[in-house]
Design an enzyme around this catalytic site. Structure first.
Site, short mmCIF file in Angstrom:
data_model
loop_
_atom_site.label_atom_id
_atom_site.label_comp_id
_atom_site.label_asym_id
_atom_site.label_seq_id
_atom_site.Cartn_x
_atom_site.Cartn_y
_atom_site.Cartn_z
N SER A 1 1.13 -1.50 -0.13
CA SER A 1 -0.31 -0.17 0.32
C SER A 1 0.30 1.02 0.05
O SER A 1 0.71 2.56 -0.67
CB SER A 1 -0.60 0.04 1.02
OG SER A 1 -0.58 0.31 2.65
N ASN A 2 1.86 1.45 0.53
CA ASN A 2 2.93 2.64 0.26
C ASN A 2 3.46 2.62 -0.39
O ASN A 2 3.77 3.80 -1.12
CB ASN A 2 4.00 1.68 1.85
CG ASN A 2 3.85 2.31 2.77
OD1 ASN A 2 2.96 3.74 2.81
ND2 ASN A 2 2.90 1.01 4.46
N MET B 1 10.42 -6.94 4.46
CA MET B 1 10.42 -7.36 5.53
C MET B 1 11.52 -8.92 5.99
O MET B 1 11.94 -9.27 6.16
CB MET B 1 9.40 -8.22 6.17
CG MET B 1 7.82 -7.16 5.94
SD MET B 1 8.38 -6.28 7.04
CE MET B 1 7.13 -6.79 8.68
N LEU C 1 18.65 -6.10 5.85
CA LEU C 1 20.24 -5.96 4.74
C LEU C 1 21.00 -5.55 6.01
O LEU C 1 21.49 -5.01 6.47
CB LEU C 1 19.62 -4.50 3.89
CG LEU C 1 18.26 -4.63 3.21
CD1 LEU C 1 18.04 -3.61 2.63
CD2 LEU C 1 18.60 -5.10 1.63
N HIS D 1 8.42 3.47 8.77
CA HIS D 1 8.90 2.52 10.47
C HIS D 1 7.67 3.34 11.19
O HIS D 1 6.92 4.10 10.92
CB HIS D 1 10.12 2.40 11.10
CG HIS D 1 9.84 1.35 12.35
ND1 HIS D 1 9.84 0.41 11.97
CD2 HIS D 1 9.73 2.16 13.48
CE1 HIS D 1 10.42 -0.32 12.81
NE2 HIS D 1 9.36 1.39 14.17
C1 GRF Z 1 2.52 -1.79 7.30
O1 GRF Z 1 2.53 -2.22 8.50
C2 GRF Z 1 3.13 -1.20 6.85
O2 GRF Z 1 3.08 -0.14 8.51
C3 GRF Z 1 4.65 -1.15 7.26
O3 GRF Z 1 4.49 -1.81 6.34
C4 GRF Z 1 3.47 -2.77 7.25
C5 GRF Z 1 2.72 -2.93 5.17
O4 GRF Z 1 2.98 -2.34 4.57
N1 GRF Z 1 5.70 -0.33 7.09
P1 GRF Z 1 2.47 -2.09 3.16
O5 GRF Z 1 1.10 -1.24 2.60
O6 GRF Z 1 2.79 -3.08 1.70
O7 GRF Z 1 3.10 -0.72 2.22
#
Ligand code: GRF
Length: 194
Positions: A12-13, A89, A92, A108
């Site tokens: 989503s980010n 996730m 590195l 973060h």
């Molecule tokens: C979420 O928990 C966000 O807070 C952290 O990464 C996780 C997934 O984010 N930054 P995204 O929807 O894959 O960007």
């Protein structure tokens, strides 16, 4: 400027960053990278016609350097100027973070330096904090520890669960990260405070 965005999940980010990189924005998405072939972010990127790269970390086991060597080789043709970690996730090593020092940023879900690492929302609730939020920082060899480029904060509400808090913080992330990338792409490191 060309931007590589690293995702592991829904991305989503990444989607917020890609959507903002238009018009007079100094950067454009060059490639979307994941360690997970099934990441929702990769499927979305493909639908958008974006370049994608998947480097599965699992065949490399504990050999992080081998995973990163494959990552580096896969990145090379896209020649990114900036790397945005966005829900990526995998830790590195210093070898990779040193190579990208000053060019790699991460979001973060806490008000760093509080709550580096995982389970940030539960930890903020557990601590009885009233303020919480998210941070964008430059990536260094130490986890969640580099110079802060922006923060967005909210008040924790009575009855907030970790899940509800995560959702509320994610909305802030989608505002903060694009704002920071706009400045970072212009070499402006003035912190964004939302
Ligand atoms: C979420 O928990 C966000 O807070 C952290 O990464 C996780 C997934 O984010 N930054 P995204 O929807 O894959 O960007």
């Amino acid at each position: 400027k060309k931007v590589a965005i690293f995702v592991s999940g829904g991305g989503s980010n990444m989607r917020a960053l890609v959507s903002d990189m238009s018009g007079d924005h100094p950067a454009r998405p060059a490639v979307i990278v994941s360690n997970n072939a099934n990441a929702g972010g990769i499927a979305w990127a493909k639908e958008q016609g974006l370049q994608t790269v998947v480097v599965d970390h699992r065949p490399h086991g504990a050999d992080r350097a081998a995973f990163e060597a494959e990552l580096t080789a896969a990145l090379a043709p896209h020649a990114p100027d900036i790397i945005c970690l966005a829900g990526f996730m995998r830790k590195l090593t210093a070898g990779f973070t040193d190579m990208w020092r000053g060019k790699m940023i991460n979001i973060h879900p806490s008000l760093l330096p509080k709550y580096k690492g995982l389970h940030t929302h539960a930890r903020a609730l557990e601590a009885g904090d009233t303020a919480h939020g998210c941070t964008v920082h430059e990536v260094t060899a130490a986890l969640d520890d580099g110079p802060i480029l922006g923060q967005a904060s909210l008040r924790i509400h009575e009855g907030d669960t970790a899940e509800v808090l995560a959702e509320r913080v994610l909305v802030l992330e989608h505002k903060l990260y694009p704002a920071v990338l706009r400045r970072f792409a212009e070499n402006d490191r003035t912190p964004v405070i939302l």
